[in-house]
Design a protein around this motif. Structure first.
Motif, PDB file in Angstrom:
ATOM      1  N   SER A  11       0.824  -1.204   0.000  1.00 10.27           N
ATOM      2  CA  SER A  11       0.000   0.000   0.000  1.00 10.27           C
ATOM      3  C   SER A  11       0.858   1.253   0.000  1.00 10.27           C
ATOM      4  CB  SER A  11      -0.924   0.001   1.219  1.00 10.27           C
ATOM      5  OG  SER A  11      -1.815  -1.085   1.168  1.00 10.27           O
ATOM      6  N   LEU A  12       1.937   1.232   0.778  1.00 11.99           N
ATOM      7  CA  LEU A  12       2.830   2.389   0.823  1.00 11.99           C
ATOM      8  C   LEU A  12       3.481   2.627  -0.535  1.00 11.99           C
ATOM      9  CD1 LEU A  12       4.518   1.799   4.284  1.00 11.99           C
ATOM     10  CD2 LEU A  12       2.854   3.564   3.716  1.00 11.99           C
ATOM     11  N   LEU A  13       3.889   1.554  -1.197  1.00 11.85           N
ATOM     12  CA  LEU A  13       4.474   1.691  -2.524  1.00 11.85           C
ATOM     13  C   LEU A  13       3.446   2.230  -3.511  1.00 11.85           C
ATOM     14  CD1 LEU A  13       6.564  -1.604  -2.692  1.00 11.85           C
ATOM     15  CD2 LEU A  13       7.437   0.720  -2.432  1.00 11.85           C
ATOM     16  N   SER A  14       2.205   1.765  -3.384  1.00  9.39           N
ATOM     17  CA  SER A  14       1.138   2.262  -4.256  1.00  9.39           C
ATOM     18  C   SER A  14       0.905   3.747  -4.028  1.00  9.39           C
ATOM     19  CB  SER A  14      -0.157   1.489  -4.000  1.00  9.39           C
ATOM     20  OG  SER A  14       0.010   0.117  -4.278  1.00  9.39           O
ATOM     21  N   ALA A  15       0.923   4.157  -2.756  1.00 10.96           N
ATOM     22  CA  ALA A  15       0.730   5.574  -2.445  1.00 10.96           C
ATOM     23  C   ALA A  15       1.857   6.409  -3.026  1.00 10.96           C
ATOM     24  CB  ALA A  15       0.652   5.775  -0.934  1.00 10.96           C
ATOM     25  N   ALA A  16       3.078   5.883  -2.960  1.00  9.42           N
ATOM     26  CA  ALA A  16       4.213   6.613  -3.517  1.00  9.42           C
ATOM     27  C   ALA A  16       4.055   6.801  -5.019  1.00  9.42           C
ATOM     28  CB  ALA A  16       5.512   5.874  -3.203  1.00  9.42           C
ATOM     29  N   GLY A  81       3.939  20.909  -5.262  1.00  5.38           N
ATOM     30  CA  GLY A  81       3.743  19.470  -5.198  1.00  5.38           C
ATOM     31  C   GLY A  81       3.479  18.920  -3.815  1.00  5.38           C
ATOM     32  N   THR A  82       3.606  19.742  -2.785  1.00  6.24           N
ATOM     33  CA  THR A  82       3.385  19.281  -1.418  1.00  6.24           C
ATOM     34  C   THR A  82       1.902  19.059  -1.161  1.00  6.24           C
ATOM     35  OG1 THR A  82       5.325  20.499  -0.634  1.00  6.24           O
ATOM     36  CG2 THR A  82       3.713  19.830   1.028  1.00  6.24           C
ATOM     37  N   TYR A  83       1.594  17.963  -0.475  1.00  5.94           N
ATOM     38  CA  TYR A  83       0.221  17.678  -0.069  1.00  5.94           C
ATOM     39  C   TYR A  83      -0.017  18.254   1.326  1.00  5.94           C
ATOM     40  CZ  TYR A  83       0.170  14.340  -3.924  1.00  5.94           C
ATOM     41  OH  TYR A  83       0.244  13.760  -5.164  1.00  5.94           O
ATOM     42  N   LYS A 103       5.320  15.175   1.067  1.00  5.29           N
ATOM     43  CA  LYS A 103       5.710  15.205  -0.345  1.00  5.29           C
ATOM     44  C   LYS A 103       5.295  13.940  -1.078  1.00  5.29           C
ATOM     45  CE  LYS A 103       8.137  19.089  -0.887  1.00  5.29           C
ATOM     46  NZ  LYS A 103       7.819  20.116  -1.923  1.00  5.29           N
ATOM     47  N   ASP A 104       5.092  12.835  -0.315  1.00  6.60           N
ATOM     48  CA  ASP A 104       4.864  11.545  -0.962  1.00  6.60           C
ATOM     49  C   ASP A 104       3.699  10.751  -0.371  1.00  6.60           C
ATOM     50  OD1 ASP A 104       5.869  10.795   1.490  1.00  6.60           O
ATOM     51  OD2 ASP A 104       7.740   9.959   0.704  1.00  6.60           O
ATOM     52  N   LEU A 105       2.957  11.323   0.574  1.00 12.89           N
ATOM     53  CA  LEU A 105       1.826  10.682   1.250  1.00 12.89           C
ATOM     54  C   LEU A 105       2.255   9.575   2.214  1.00 12.89           C
ATOM     55  CD1 LEU A 105      -0.695  10.384  -1.734  1.00 12.89           C
ATOM     56  CD2 LEU A 105      -0.552  12.202  -0.019  1.00 12.89           C
ATOM     57  N   ILE A 106       3.541   9.390   2.381  1.00 16.49           N
ATOM     58  CA  ILE A 106       4.064   8.363   3.286  1.00 16.49           C
ATOM     59  C   ILE A 106       4.779   9.009   4.467  1.00 16.49           C
ATOM     60  CG2 ILE A 106       5.633   6.397   3.508  1.00 16.49           C
ATOM     61  CD1 ILE A 106       5.164   5.879   0.509  1.00 16.49           C
ATOM     62  N   HIS A 107       5.694   9.914   4.170  1.00 16.13           N
ATOM     63  CA  HIS A 107       6.446  10.612   5.210  1.00 16.13           C
ATOM     64  C   HIS A 107       5.775  11.962   5.460  1.00 16.13           C
ATOM     65  CE1 HIS A 107       9.288   7.931   3.065  1.00 16.13           C
ATOM     66  NE2 HIS A 107       9.633   7.609   4.307  1.00 16.13           N
TER      67      HIS A 107
END
Length: 244
Positions: A11-16, A81-83, A103-107
């Motif tokens: 899931s984390l990879l998909s989010a990235a 690009g920041t969320y 920046k990546d929905l993970i960190h």
């Protein structure tokens, strides 16, 4: 446990991939939560806006606010690009909302509790903050629902459940403009959503939370701040959940 961790890693990879620009196929991103609201942010994606796939785990555990809840998450992407994510921190008693960026929905950045209603000491709640990046003014607009007892005619609602919409703006999420009234449509209003259709053409979707309505209405204005002089009749059935 291993299978669960592998699912979460996938899931984390998909989010990235969804967060990056390298994916050749565009996708819609949906922020959500499940009870208990202490669990955290969930993400779903869709390629057509109709069929949605849950990524299968939580991405941000709430750590701010008296109740440390994460409800009604709303996200917007800035020009760099920041969320930017905002959310409801509690049912009653708090006077602000949660905020974090990624920046990546993970960190995620350190979470902030953004106090927006302390100037109104009788405020009951701060519900469903919705964030919108306004290209015209190059600032973020955040709109939420609060109840200030005895401030407005309550109709059929109790004084502690008679909401109006308020807003603040920011360019850097360090300083915020003082909260102001965003919309008083003459009824208890929650769960707003601001959209831009074109130059000087903005749409406000809002839930009428009065009984027995509990339906969705729409208004139009020349800027993201309105004015929105005429709210429509409902275009949904009664007891409809708010827009997102």
């Amino acid at each position: 446990m291993i299978k669960r961790n592998l699912r979460c890693l996938t899931s984390l990879l998909s989010a990235a991939l969804l967060a990056s620009c390298s994916c050749s196929r565009g996708a819609y991103l949906f922020t959500s939560f499940r009870e208990p609201a202490t669990a955290g942010l969930r993400l779903l994606y869709s390629y057509d806006g109709y069929k949605w796939q849950d990524l299968g785990c939580t991405f941000l555990k709430p750590m701010v606010g008296p109740a440390k809840l994460l409800r009604d998450p709303s996200i917007a992407q800035g020009p760099d690009g920041t969320y930017h994510l905002v959310w409801t921190c509690g049912w009653k008693g708090d006077k602000g909302f949660g905020y974090a960026s990624s920046k990546d929905l993970i960190h995620w950045s350190k979470q902030q509790f953004v106090d927006v209603m302390s100037q109104e000491p009788t405020t009951v709640n701060v519900w469903a903050p919705e964030i919108f990046y306004d290209q015209g003014t190059r600032q973020f607009l955040i709109v939420w629902a609060s109840t200030i007892p005895f401030r407005f005619p309550k109709g059929q609602e109790d004084e502690d459940n008679n909401h109006r919409l308020y807003y603040t703006t920011t360019t850097d999420f360090q300083t915020f403009t003082p909260a102001k009234l965003y919309l008083d449509p003459g009824f208890s209003a929650i769960d707003s959503e601001v959209l831009r259709r074109g130059p000087h053409d903005y749409v406000l979707v809002v839930k009428d939370n009065t009984r027995p309505e509990r339906d969705i209405k729409v208004a139009f204005g020349p800027t993201a701040l309105g004015p929105f002089p005429a709210v429509s009749k409902p275009f949904t059935a009664n007891f409809t959940e708010g827009p997102s």
